[in-house]
Design a protein around this motif. Structure first.
Motif, short mmCIF file in Angstrom:
data_model
loop_
_atom_site.label_atom_id
_atom_site.label_comp_id
_atom_site.label_asym_id
_atom_site.label_seq_id
_atom_site.Cartn_x
_atom_site.Cartn_y
_atom_site.Cartn_z
N GLU A 185 -18.20 52.48 74.65
CA GLU A 185 -17.58 54.06 74.34
C GLU A 185 -16.04 54.31 75.14
N MET A 186 -15.99 53.31 76.26
CA MET A 186 -14.83 53.24 76.78
C MET A 186 -13.57 52.76 75.53
N GLU A 187 -14.11 51.50 75.28
CA GLU A 187 -13.38 50.67 74.22
C GLU A 187 -12.86 51.70 73.05
N MET A 188 -13.90 52.61 72.57
CA MET A 188 -13.71 53.54 71.48
C MET A 188 -12.59 54.61 71.80
N GLU A 189 -12.59 54.97 72.88
CA GLU A 189 -11.66 55.97 73.44
C GLU A 189 -10.23 55.45 73.32
N ASN A 190 -10.29 54.12 73.36
CA ASN A 190 -8.51 53.47 73.65
C ASN A 190 -8.44 53.04 72.44
N ASN A 191 -9.33 53.06 71.35
CA ASN A 191 -8.77 52.45 70.15
C ASN A 191 -9.27 53.39 69.08
N PRO A 192 -8.56 54.21 68.62
CA PRO A 192 -8.90 55.15 67.34
C PRO A 192 -9.43 54.59 66.20
N ALA A 193 -8.99 53.27 66.08
CA ALA A 193 -9.28 52.52 64.54
C ALA A 193 -10.73 52.29 64.85
N LEU A 194 -11.17 51.91 66.14
CA LEU A 194 -12.50 51.61 66.35
C LEU A 194 -13.38 52.63 66.30
N LYS A 195 -13.03 53.84 66.67
CA LYS A 195 -13.67 54.89 66.48
C LYS A 195 -13.98 55.74 65.25
N GLU A 196 -13.03 55.41 64.27
CA GLU A 196 -13.21 55.76 63.00
C GLU A 196 -14.15 54.77 62.41
N ALA A 197 -13.75 53.66 62.77
CA ALA A 197 -14.76 52.47 62.09
C ALA A 197 -16.31 53.04 62.34
N VAL A 198 -16.43 53.36 63.44
CA VAL A 198 -17.80 53.62 64.11
C VAL A 198 -18.26 54.84 63.33
N GLU A 199 -17.64 55.92 63.18
CA GLU A 199 -18.02 57.22 62.34
C GLU A 199 -18.14 56.90 60.97
N GLU A 200 -17.50 55.96 60.19
CA GLU A 200 -17.70 55.48 58.84
C GLU A 200 -18.98 54.88 58.78
N HIS A 201 -19.31 54.03 59.90
CA HIS A 201 -20.67 53.34 59.77
C HIS A 201 -21.78 54.09 59.86
N LYS A 202 -21.40 55.00 60.82
CA LYS A 202 -22.65 56.05 60.80
C LYS A 202 -23.04 56.84 59.75
N THR A 203 -22.01 57.40 59.02
CA THR A 203 -22.18 58.07 57.71
C THR A 203 -22.79 57.15 56.73
N ILE A 204 -22.45 56.03 56.81
CA ILE A 204 -23.18 55.04 55.69
C ILE A 204 -24.49 54.77 56.29
N LEU A 205 -24.83 54.67 57.35
CA LEU A 205 -26.28 54.48 57.90
C LEU A 205 -26.97 55.61 57.79
N LEU A 206 -26.39 56.85 58.06
CA LEU A 206 -27.31 58.09 57.62
C LEU A 206 -27.65 58.26 56.01
N SER A 207 -26.63 57.85 55.22
CA SER A 207 -27.02 57.61 54.03
C SER A 207 -28.02 56.96 53.54
N PHE A 208 -28.19 55.85 54.10
CA PHE A 208 -29.36 54.86 53.77
C PHE A 208 -30.45 55.49 54.50
N ASP A 209 -30.47 55.94 55.40
CA ASP A 209 -31.79 56.73 55.77
C ASP A 209 -32.12 57.92 54.90
N HIS A 210 -31.06 58.52 54.49
CA HIS A 210 -31.63 59.63 53.49
C HIS A 210 -32.11 59.24 52.27
N LEU A 211 -31.44 58.16 51.81
CA LEU A 211 -31.99 57.47 50.53
C LEU A 211 -33.35 56.89 50.75
N GLN A 212 -33.63 56.64 51.94
CA GLN A 212 -35.16 55.93 52.38
C GLN A 212 -36.15 57.14 52.46
N SER A 213 -35.65 58.20 53.01
CA SER A 213 -36.48 59.49 52.91
C SER A 213 -36.86 60.08 51.77
N VAL A 214 -35.95 60.36 50.92
CA VAL A 214 -35.88 60.85 49.76
C VAL A 214 -36.79 60.08 48.77
#
Lengths: 365, 201
Positions: free
Chosen positions: A29-58
């Protein structure tokens, strides 16, 4: 892409799935604070994972509901048809005669119809019980009768009046009421009832028959029927060797009976490759009983015995059952028979788990 | 064992067993609420197929909510489910008529706020639609690999056997490559992703 960035993505995923320990997470989390690019990558990854989850539930919800939705439409039709038959044929029978006849219907079964194959020395006997030739303890019969009557009252299921012609054993293929037995048990009869371990009658229809392998798949027609838990045993294609230990659970009488033995030949009566020959005691009524190996996997279904000998029993191989199941309607979930929750249990505990899923089948005309 | 004990289930029991994916509970939900949802959609100019569609979406919302932080609703489950269904249907209707839709606010006793759930669900739906397009574009092996891992929950070990990788580590590297490709397509700003990589290094 380099190994290193793979490592970064592994970390990102680990973070998103909340698999990091406290220290690792804080550092990340500290790394993320100092590295906005990493933070954005994490956000994007989360979105993808949530979409996978949703597809699975559906997918899960759609498949589950489809099975119910399609089934509830078709089974209504079956119920209506059955009801019509009952009304037409059985409503009028005199009740006194009926109650006498009833005694016969709950009796245990001894006689068996013999089918002579070509040579007279050895004959193949189908193991369904012929209820007309029974001799059983009268008191037990009476007890059973009142018990059955009470249960029937409770459940509002009208058994056809008259003798039950034959009985056999069936076992469950899923929790919602698909069962299998031998075709010779139910063939030519339209009134088929399965009695669960609590002695309740459940009307069935034959959904699939395999003449060649003597198998019939039944479906309990009550819409809301359920065994309540997942089936404990598996049914898998197995290639067991001779000498392998096996056991069976069946209904040669009103109570379930356990028997054990071994595979004596990988071919059946007169070299029939679709069957096993087993050294296993069997008597009429156990047709359709499961043959289970030591790990709780159903490897066959009892179908008959050799007339001249006491211990020789034949069983249809599970392979035939599995290919039959592939042709079942959509509401039959094929995956339920793959897993096995009793693999490492003691024999007695396996049997305790399996018992509720093995039932008596009775037919009436 | 007997089918007649399932006459009624408490809301709590439904939610906790639905979260586990219990087939009996899904059956119960269908038996209990599908007829009312069907009736409601009929009344609001929908067909049988529409009704079933709406019901599937609503149960999905319920399932995801139950699976998540545990469903905490301030009203009865039936009220919640009907409110969800109604909004899902209105949303679909609006889409058909190409008009925008805002979640209904019903102001009566025991008001149910479903706005957040509905909006979240349709955002997911949009993402999944996008995801499906991306799946088609990343090619068959990647598609299968990602689905096997993320949707069918197979282990890396099983996947490496099934897809013929030499070991699980190899399969895992391939999975990250595929995922990165998917992500690039999904967010359609390849430039930025490259920047990330540089930044990360």
């Amino acid at each position: 892409m380099s190994e290193q960035s793979n490592n970064v993505y592994e970390l990102i995923e680990k973070y998103c799935l909340d698999l990091m320990d406290e220290k690792e997470r804080r550092y990340f989390e500290m790394e993320m604070e100092n590295n906005p690019a990493l933070k954005e990558a994490v956000e994007e990854h989360k979105t993808i994972l949530l979409s996978f989850d949703h597809l699975q539930s559906v997918q899960f919800i759609h498949e589950s509901l489809d099975a119910i939705h399609n089934h509830s439409r078709s089974s209504t039709q079956i119920l209506i048809n059955n009801l019509k038959l009952h009304v037409n044929k059985y409503w009028k029978t005199a009740s006194v005669a009926a109650s006498v006849a009833f005694v016969a219907s709950i009796m245990t079964f001894l006689g068996a119809r013999t089918i002579y194959k070509k040579d007279t020395q050895r004959t193949y006997i189908e193991l369904k019980g012929d209820i007309n030739n029974l001799k059983t303890d009268q008191r037990k019969m009476k007890n059973d009768l009142s018990k059955v009557r009470n249960d029937i009252k409770k459940k509002d299921i009208q058994l056809p009046e008259g003798d039950s012609k034959f009985s056999g054993t069936a076992f469950a293929l899923n929790q919602s009421g698909y069962m299998v037995t031998n075709l010779h048990v139910v063939k030519d009869y339209t009134k088929i009832y399965v009695f669960t371990a609590d002695n309740q009658a459940h009307p069935c229809s034959v959904v699939k028959a395999d003449e060649e392998n003597d198998l019939a798949v039944l479906k309990i027609t009550e819409e809301d029927f359920s065994f309540g838990t997942k089936i404990p045993y598996s049914v898998q294609k197995a290639n067991p060797n001779i000498a392998q230990r096996i056991y069976s659970l069946g209904y040669p009488k009103a109570d379930i009976v356990y028997n054990e033995g071994y595979i004596s030949s990988t071919t059946g009566f007169e070299g029939d490759t679709s069957h096993y020959q087993l050294e296993l005691p069997s008597s009429p009524g156990v047709s359709g009983a499961p043959i289970i190996d030591e790990t709780g996997n159903v490897i066959g279904i009892v179908s008959g015995k050799q007339s001249q000998s006491e211990g020789i029993t034949f069983a249809v191989k599970s392979k035939s059952l599995l290919s039959l199941l592939k042709s079942l309607p959509e509401d039959f979930n094929q995956t339920e028979l793959v897993s096995n929750s009793i693999r490492s249990m003691t024999r007695a505990n396996q049997v305790k788990k399996i018992q509720p899923f093995v039932c008596v089948v009775r037919v009436y005309n | 064992m007997d089918s007649h004990t399932s006459n009624s289930m408490t809301d709590e029991a439904i939610i906790s067993s639905l979260a586990n994916g219990d087939s009996k509970t899904i059956n119960y939900i269908y038996k209990t609420w599908y007829p009312s949802v069907e009736k409601m959609v009929f009344k609001m100019n929908g067909s049988v197929d529409d009704a079933y569609d709406v019901f599937q979406d609503s149960v999905t919302i319920l399932y995801e909510k139950a699976k998540g932080n545990g469903l905490q609703i301030s009203c009865k489950l039936s009220t919640y489910l009907i409110a969800i269904s109604k909004n899902v249907w209105l949303n679909k209707l609006a889409k058909r008529k190409k008009t925008s839709f805002t979640v209904l606010h019903e102001h009566h006793e025991g008001e149910v706020s479903v706005e957040q759930d509905i909006n979240r669900f349709f955002e997911f739906e949009r993402n999944v639609e996008k995801l499906q397009t991306c799946f088609q574009q990343i090619g068959e092996p990647c598609n299968e690999l990602l689905r096997a891992f993320y949707i069918h929950n197979k282990s890396m070990q099983d996947i490496s056997e099934e897809f013929g990788y030499t070991n699980a580590e190899n399969a895992k590297n391939q999975k990250y490559k595929c995922l990165l490709r998917l992500r690039k397509l999904f967010f359609k700003h390849g430039e930025k992703v490259n920047e990330h990589e540089r930044a990360i290094k």
